[in-house]
Design a protein around this motif. Structure first.
Motif, mmCIF file in Angstrom:
data_model
loop_
_atom_site.group_PDB
_atom_site.id
_atom_site.type_symbol
_atom_site.label_atom_id
_atom_site.label_comp_id
_atom_site.label_asym_id
_atom_site.label_seq_id
_atom_site.Cartn_x
_atom_site.Cartn_y
_atom_site.Cartn_z
ATOM 1 N N THR A 1 0.804 -1.224 0.000
ATOM 2 C CA THR A 1 0.000 0.000 0.000
ATOM 3 C C THR A 1 0.835 1.272 0.000
ATOM 4 N N ALA B 1 -4.088 -3.719 -3.344
ATOM 5 C CA ALA B 1 -3.577 -2.417 -2.919
ATOM 6 C C ALA B 1 -3.652 -1.414 -4.059
ATOM 7 N N ASN C 1 -6.392 2.064 3.005
ATOM 8 C CA ASN C 1 -6.018 0.687 2.724
ATOM 9 C C ASN C 1 -5.287 0.050 3.896
#
Length: 474
Positions: free
Chosen positions: A84, A136, A412
């Motif tokens: 991420t 991601a 995320n």
């Protein structure tokens, strides 16, 4: 509009180097479709193995199936968390969305091939890590791309439409997985997901980024407004989406690129100083936890209480998919409501309406009642995602130097932590507590209620607590 500006605009519009299909390929509706498709494919890939993995692990001779299923979801979340921050930083630094999205899809296809041919649990975990990396990209770069290409006046609505892909993926994933597994064996579900990923790849190749389209006089972030008099020609060009930046007197709707990109530490410090941002991230964690905690133990609960096999679990979930077709409306409805009334009303209402159905899920006397409760709980829980993501976009606009990708990277991370902890906690509870399903439902309901309490003083441009204080002072 001056004649020279008008002639320049016409030259740009008729240039032979102009990309084909520029209007629709850069429009916010096509972007919404591409991101929505990406979300749907991601969730289908994520959920299609839910009714499959427990029985495949048993077939391979493993024991402690619920715990192992939880660790597979942990591997997915680990890949998501690790990828991420680098994905967000690179996307913002180089102001690129399309290329990371294509790379993420390659990671997704790789994960499906690995899982399809996995001879052991370790290879399954490796495949889930690759899948987490792909997720991601969708949840960071994809949502940032959508915000870049959408007028701020309708971001909530468009995010709602895109987030409908999540509900569609959840509706289709598990039933298709169980059906294909029982009919074609373990490889069946993965052949299906590779086909879906190929369609997604074609869509991502077709899209044009706003920064590129503006070079050709097309800006998808300009929202049509009523004008009159001498601005009539400009209004027509705005309506058609053909307008160079210098030709418009309206401010740009989207967030401009940060002139001097902040470091990761600077971004994190700014987010931690914002109570509104922190509460939004807590909501993301709760949503991720609740969203993932039931998945590894749902097939085992259905098998334990009602004696359902893998095939019957798939059939049961397929039967639920008919009423759950309305579930994908939850995100679009709450997205529209968020644009109209604000996230401060929609987010707590959606989460609060989900809480009672967790209690009904603990009733073991009726499988149809369980199905109805599961549909409604999923509907209202999914409804919280649109106001949440719209709230993050609003927070990003109000914090100098923090871009959309930064904000959705933070989302995320919070969501990934929730999906990491959720299946592990529920798997361990199911294995070690006599009423593990009951404990999981109570925990999910309690977390949602806490999230509702936090939204009251902190969520939205005018939080509910502020509104209440102002009303009492009148």
């Amino acid at each position: 509009m001056a004649p020279s500006a008008s002639n320049s605009l016409k030259d740009v519009a008729t240039s032979p180097d102009r990309p084909w299909g520029l209007h629709w390929r850069t429009s916010y509706w096509f972007t919404t479709y591409v991101i929505g498709l990406g979300v749907a494919v991601d969730i289908v890939v994520y959920s299609i193995i839910v009714p499959v993995v427990p029985f495949q692990l048993e077939h391979l001779g493993y024991t402690g199936i619920s715990a192992l299923s939880g660790w597979l979801l942990f591997a997915y979340s680990g890949g998501l968390l690790v990828a991420t921050i680098p994905v967000a930083v690179l996307s913002e630094r180089y102001n690129s969305r399309k290329h990371p999205m294509l790379a993420g899809l390659i990671a997704l296809i790789t994960s499906q091939i690995l899982f399809m041919e996995a001879p052991s649990f370790a290879v399954m975990c490796l495949a889930r890590i690759f899948q987490g990396i792909s997720s991601a990209v969708v949840w960071v770069v994809g949502l940032a791309f959508l915000c870049d290409a959408t007028p701020k006046e309708i971001i909530g609505r468009q995010i709602g439409f895109a987030m409908s892909g999540q509900s569609i993926g959840l509706i289709l994933g598990s039933p298709i997985g169980g059906t294909l597994y029982s009919r074609f064996g373990f490889r069946g579900p993965f052949v299906f997901t590779i086909i879906c990923a190929s369609i997604d790849l074609l869509s991502r190749l077709a899209i044009i980024e706003p920064n590129e389209s503006r070079k050709w006089g097309v800006d998808p972030t300009i929202y049509p407004r009523s004008t009159s008099g001498s601005s009539k020609e400009t209004a027509q060009l705005v309506t058609e989406g053909i307008l160079p930046r210098e030709a418009s007197s309206e401010p740009q709707s989207g967030i401009e690129s940060v002139d001097c990109p902040l470091s990761l530490v600077q971004v994190m410090l700014k987010l931690f100083k914002s109570s509104r941002a922190l509460v939004a991230l807590v909501m993301a964690f709760v949503y991720g936890f609740v969203y993932s905690s039931q998945e590894p133990i749902l097939p085992l609960h259905l098998q334990s209480i009602w004696g359902l096999t893998s095939k019957k679990v798939g059939v049961f979930l397929l039967a639920l998919s008919v009423p759950m077709l309305f579930k994908f409306k939850a995100s679009s409805i709450t997205g529209w409501l968020t644009d109209k009334f604000g996230a401060e009303w929609v987010a707590p209402a959606s989460m609060m309406l989900a809480v009672p159905w967790f209690g009904i899920l603990t009733i073991e006397s009726s499988l149809p009642l369980f199905g109805v409760a599961f549909v409604l709980e999923s509907f209202f829980t999914s409804g919280a995602i649109s106001p949440l993501t719209a709230e993050l976009a609003a927070v990003s606009r109000n914090i100098q130097g923090v871009g959309y990708a930064h904000m959705y990277a933070a989302f995320n991370v919070a969501f990934g932590i929730g999906t990491t902890i959720g299946p592990i906690v529920s798997g361990q509870m199911y294995d070690h507590i006599q009423k593990g399903w009951l404990a999981t439902c109570i925990l999910g309901a309690a977390l949602l209620f806490v999230a509702v309490l936090l939204t009251i003083p902190y969520t939205g441009d005018k939080p509910l607590l502020t509104r209440l204080r102002n009303a009492l002072m009148v």
